[in-house]
Design an enzyme around this catalytic site. Structure first.
Site, PDB file in Angstrom:
ATOM      1  N   HIS A  51       0.849  -1.184   0.000  1.00  0.00           N
ATOM      2  CA  HIS A  51       0.000   0.000   0.000  1.00  0.00           C
ATOM      3  C   HIS A  51       0.892   1.243   0.000  1.00  0.00           C
ATOM      4  O   HIS A  51       2.102   1.150   0.227  1.00  0.00           O
ATOM      5  CB  HIS A  51      -0.934   0.010   1.227  1.00  0.00           C
ATOM      6  CG  HIS A  51      -0.223   0.053   2.536  1.00  0.00           C
ATOM      7  ND1 HIS A  51      -0.102  -1.026   3.382  1.00  0.00           N
ATOM      8  CD2 HIS A  51       0.434   1.069   3.160  1.00  0.00           C
ATOM      9  CE1 HIS A  51       0.572  -0.689   4.449  1.00  0.00           C
ATOM     10  NE2 HIS A  51       0.930   0.581   4.340  1.00  0.00           N
TER      11      HIS A  51
HETATM   12  P1  TYD Z   1      -1.868  -4.163   8.074  1.00  0.00           P
HETATM   13  O1  TYD Z   1      -2.156  -2.759   7.631  1.00  0.00           O
HETATM   14  O2  TYD Z   1      -2.417  -5.265   7.235  1.00  0.00           O
HETATM   15  O3  TYD Z   1      -0.294  -4.348   8.224  1.00  0.00           O
HETATM   16  P2  TYD Z   1       0.862  -4.264   7.101  1.00  0.00           P
HETATM   17  O4  TYD Z   1       0.610  -3.033   6.296  1.00  0.00           O
HETATM   18  O5  TYD Z   1       2.132  -4.203   7.880  1.00  0.00           O
HETATM   19  O6  TYD Z   1       0.816  -5.484   6.264  1.00  0.00           O
HETATM   20  O7  TYD Z   1      -2.381  -4.309   9.575  1.00  0.00           O
HETATM   21  C1  TYD Z   1      -2.724  -5.555  10.169  1.00  0.00           C
HETATM   22  C2  TYD Z   1      -3.836  -5.315  11.186  1.00  0.00           C
HETATM   23  O8  TYD Z   1      -3.386  -4.456  12.217  1.00  0.00           O
HETATM   24  C3  TYD Z   1      -5.068  -4.684  10.583  1.00  0.00           C
HETATM   25  O9  TYD Z   1      -6.209  -5.309  11.147  1.00  0.00           O
HETATM   26  C4  TYD Z   1      -5.011  -3.242  11.018  1.00  0.00           C
HETATM   27  C5  TYD Z   1      -4.262  -3.321  12.330  1.00  0.00           C
HETATM   28  N1  TYD Z   1      -3.452  -2.129  12.627  1.00  0.00           N
HETATM   29  C6  TYD Z   1      -3.827  -1.327  13.690  1.00  0.00           C
HETATM   30  O10 TYD Z   1      -4.833  -1.575  14.379  1.00  0.00           O
HETATM   31  N2  TYD Z   1      -3.064  -0.231  13.971  1.00  0.00           N
HETATM   32  C7  TYD Z   1      -1.953   0.076  13.265  1.00  0.00           C
HETATM   33  O11 TYD Z   1      -1.267   1.091  13.570  1.00  0.00           O
HETATM   34  C8  TYD Z   1      -1.587  -0.760  12.149  1.00  0.00           C
HETATM   35  C9  TYD Z   1      -0.370  -0.435  11.310  1.00  0.00           C
HETATM   36  C10 TYD Z   1      -2.366  -1.854  11.875  1.00  0.00           C
END
Ligand code: TYD
Length: 138
Positions: A51
């Site tokens: 992303h």
């Molecule tokens: P995700 O955005 O998929 O992580 P990455 O971009 O590293 O692959 O996040 C995984 C889960 O964690 C999703 O349910 C959202 C949650 N999350 C939070 O609650 N707070 C945060 O600051 C982040 C980065 C993710």
């Protein structure tokens, strides 16, 4: 580094007991830290991220183990290997990022300047490429 990304080298306070790195807002990173999260126990074949953010500053530090960070500003791509605890990647531009090749013991720390907001995410790579030209890098 590609436009929109910089490396940060943190100062290691070392003595005969070992090493310590301190990270303060607006000193060791160029923003006020609002949020901290870390990724661990990652499946070795997983690709995380995939992303861009519309308006976010963050610094990634691999505090244990190693991983690769693929960075893409719509014009140039670069993959950075993170394995040193004193090496940070500062992402401040409109950058597509993917994290991959995690070692079993990888702990990837991220320091961020804003609260979590799903509305700040761009998940569509074609949309990202189409809109990248509108985002001038300061
Ligand atoms: P995700 O955005 O998929 O992580 P990455 O971009 O590293 O692959 O996040 C995984 C889960 O964690 C999703 O349910 C959202 C949650 N999350 C939070 O609650 N707070 C945060 O600051 C982040 C980065 C993710």
């Amino acid at each position: 580094m590609i436009a929109g990304v910089e490396r940060i080298a943190f100062h290691i306070h070392g003595d005969d007991r070992g090493s310590l790195i301190a990270i303060e807002s607006n000193a060791d990173v160029p923003f006020s830290i609002c949020r901290v999260y870390y990724i661990f126990n990652t499946c070795p074949t997983a690709v995380r991220g995939k992303h861009a953010h519309k308006d976010l500053k963050q610094v990634l530090v691999c505090v244990h183990g190693s991983c690769d960070i693929l960075l893409d500003n719509g014009y140039e791509q670069q993959t950075v290997h993170l394995s040193e605890q004193d090496a940070g990647v500062y992402i401040y531009g409109y950058i597509w990022r993917e994290m991959l090749n995690f070692s079993d013991d990888c702990v990837l720390l991220t320091l961020v300047n804003r609260p979590y907001s799903k509305a700040d995410y761009v998940f569509d790579y074609d949309y990202f490429c189409a809109t990248a030209r509108n985002h001038a890098v300061e």
